[in-house]
Enzyme design. Sequence first.
Site, short mmCIF file in Angstrom:
data_model
loop_
_atom_site.label_atom_id
_atom_site.label_comp_id
_atom_site.label_asym_id
_atom_site.label_seq_id
_atom_site.Cartn_x
_atom_site.Cartn_y
_atom_site.Cartn_z
N PHE A 47 1.57 0.02 -5.97
CA PHE A 47 0.58 0.98 -5.47
C PHE A 47 -0.80 0.53 -5.97
O PHE A 47 -0.95 0.13 -7.12
CB PHE A 47 0.91 2.39 -5.96
N ASP B 246 6.12 3.20 -13.46
CA ASP B 246 5.46 4.28 -12.73
C ASP B 246 6.54 5.01 -11.95
O ASP B 246 7.19 4.43 -11.08
CB ASP B 246 4.38 3.72 -11.79
N TYR C 224 2.20 15.84 -8.35
CA TYR C 224 2.00 16.52 -7.06
C TYR C 224 2.93 16.05 -5.95
O TYR C 224 2.80 16.49 -4.83
CB TYR C 224 0.54 16.39 -6.60
N LYS C 225 3.84 15.14 -6.27
CA LYS C 225 4.75 14.66 -5.22
C LYS C 225 6.04 15.49 -5.26
O LYS C 225 6.02 16.66 -4.92
CB LYS C 225 5.01 13.17 -5.40
N ARG D 54 6.04 6.37 7.12
CA ARG D 54 6.78 6.79 5.94
C ARG D 54 7.26 8.23 6.10
O ARG D 54 6.47 9.11 6.46
CB ARG D 54 5.82 6.71 4.76
C1 LIG Z 1 3.09 4.76 -7.43
C2 LIG Z 1 1.87 5.63 -7.48
N1 LIG Z 1 1.12 5.66 -8.59
C3 LIG Z 1 0.02 6.42 -8.67
C4 LIG Z 1 -0.41 7.19 -7.59
C5 LIG Z 1 -1.63 8.03 -7.62
O1 LIG Z 1 -2.30 8.06 -8.80
P1 LIG Z 1 -3.45 9.14 -9.00
O2 LIG Z 1 -2.81 10.50 -9.01
O3 LIG Z 1 -4.11 8.77 -10.24
O4 LIG Z 1 -4.36 9.06 -7.80
C6 LIG Z 1 0.35 7.19 -6.43
C7 LIG Z 1 -0.09 8.01 -5.28
O5 LIG Z 1 0.44 8.04 -4.22
C8 LIG Z 1 1.50 6.37 -6.37
O6 LIG Z 1 2.22 6.35 -5.25
#
Ligand SMILES: Cc1ncc(COP(=O)(O)O)c(C=O)c1O
Length: 412
Positions: free
Chosen positions: A126, A197, A222-223, A371
């Site tokens: 990402f 991650d 938030y996911k 997706r």
């Molecule tokens: C793998 C991954 N890491 C990090 C993030 C987002 O990070 P942040 O909340 O700091 O924008 C996402 C967002 O979709 C993601 O898919």
Amino acid sequence: MAITRQACVALDDADALAALRDRFILPDNVIYLDGNSLGALPRHVPARMRDVVGTEWGIGLIRSWNDAGWIYAARRTAAKIAPLIGAGADEVTVADSTSVNLFKLLVAAMRLNSGRDVLLTQTGNFPTDTYIAQGVADLLGAEFRRVDPDVGSVLTALGPRVAVLAMSHVDYRTGRIHPMRRITAAAHAAGALMLWDLSHSAGALELELDEAGVDLAVGCGYKYLNGGPGAPAFAFVARRHLDRARHPLTGWFGHAEPFAFADDYAPAQGIDRVQCGTPAMLSLLALESALEIFDGVSLTALRAKSMALGNLFIGIADATLEGLGVAVASPREASARGSQVSLSHANGYAIIQALIANGIIGDFRAPDILRFGLAPLYVRFVDVFDTVETIGRILRTGEWNQPKFLSRKTVT
Ligand SMILES: Cc1ncc(COP(=O)(O)O)c(C=O)c1O
């Protein structure tokens, strides 16, 4: 034999988790397959937020830090996330964003393994993961390297200079799961620390960070955790590293005694040191409340449903989308796939826009990925049927090929 809509309705009728869907507010006439980007709103959260804003903030004012327990909200929330990721509550904290936590933990990792000077990450990660890793390497004068995320390539790339290997557990585009135990063990065998991650895993997959020997991890609130837009993220540091883990954002909330107002920084004992400044309290309390959804819910059952949803999606796609320029971009083997199915198509963006106009919300990831997040807490089997059927119709009729669907919005 073709899978019928009726058969999917029967699957929902037999689904032991089906009742959980009622615990969310979902708009009528919408099929929501984007919970991997922004989780749906748990039904009980608005009332809690009305209380937080109206009473705790409005009437309690500054007293609520103590009287409403705001000061311990991050710890309480972390304690709810810990069992979802197979960690102890003393190893998890909730703060800031995933990007900021990555920054903190990557610097901490480079310092923990200070005899080494390579920060290794994966291709196709990402973007924020890549960008933050580049920023950390630049800041520390370390070498930034990327390797393809298959086990063979990772094994080859690990070497005596690698201080930390940072990867996403589930690929955000394809949903492919990278084998956590194998890769973590390989990193350790090469003397590197392992950071995962978990943004696309936490809340949808069974995770065993402690058992897998993971050193560090971050993930979104938030996911699949449904904490709301921009919800705070979580950070995990294995117990064995806590005493020595030093990150660079030495704010007062990570201090041993924030309210001693000491002149100099001294890190808190344990995981609290990963904190930085005052939490975004409204967002944090929304996440804390949202996590109640998981009380009493078996992650094994959730994972089984998510795999079944994905298998159904791919089965119907194979049977009905042939010759329409669509390919399945996710692993067909359920055990190698996170809680999403991705398709690829050259006109993916416009197809997603046409689907949204039909009340089916997925998203598009450049260059060609459509997706579909299959959040097992609220997605139904019949939703999968209706989605794949509508994709077929949109492609056969050419409905997607209209100027209103072709012009790109800022957020895809
Ligand atoms: C793998 C991954 N890491 C990090 C993030 C987002 O990070 P942040 O909340 O700091 O924008 C996402 C967002 O979709 C993601 O898919």
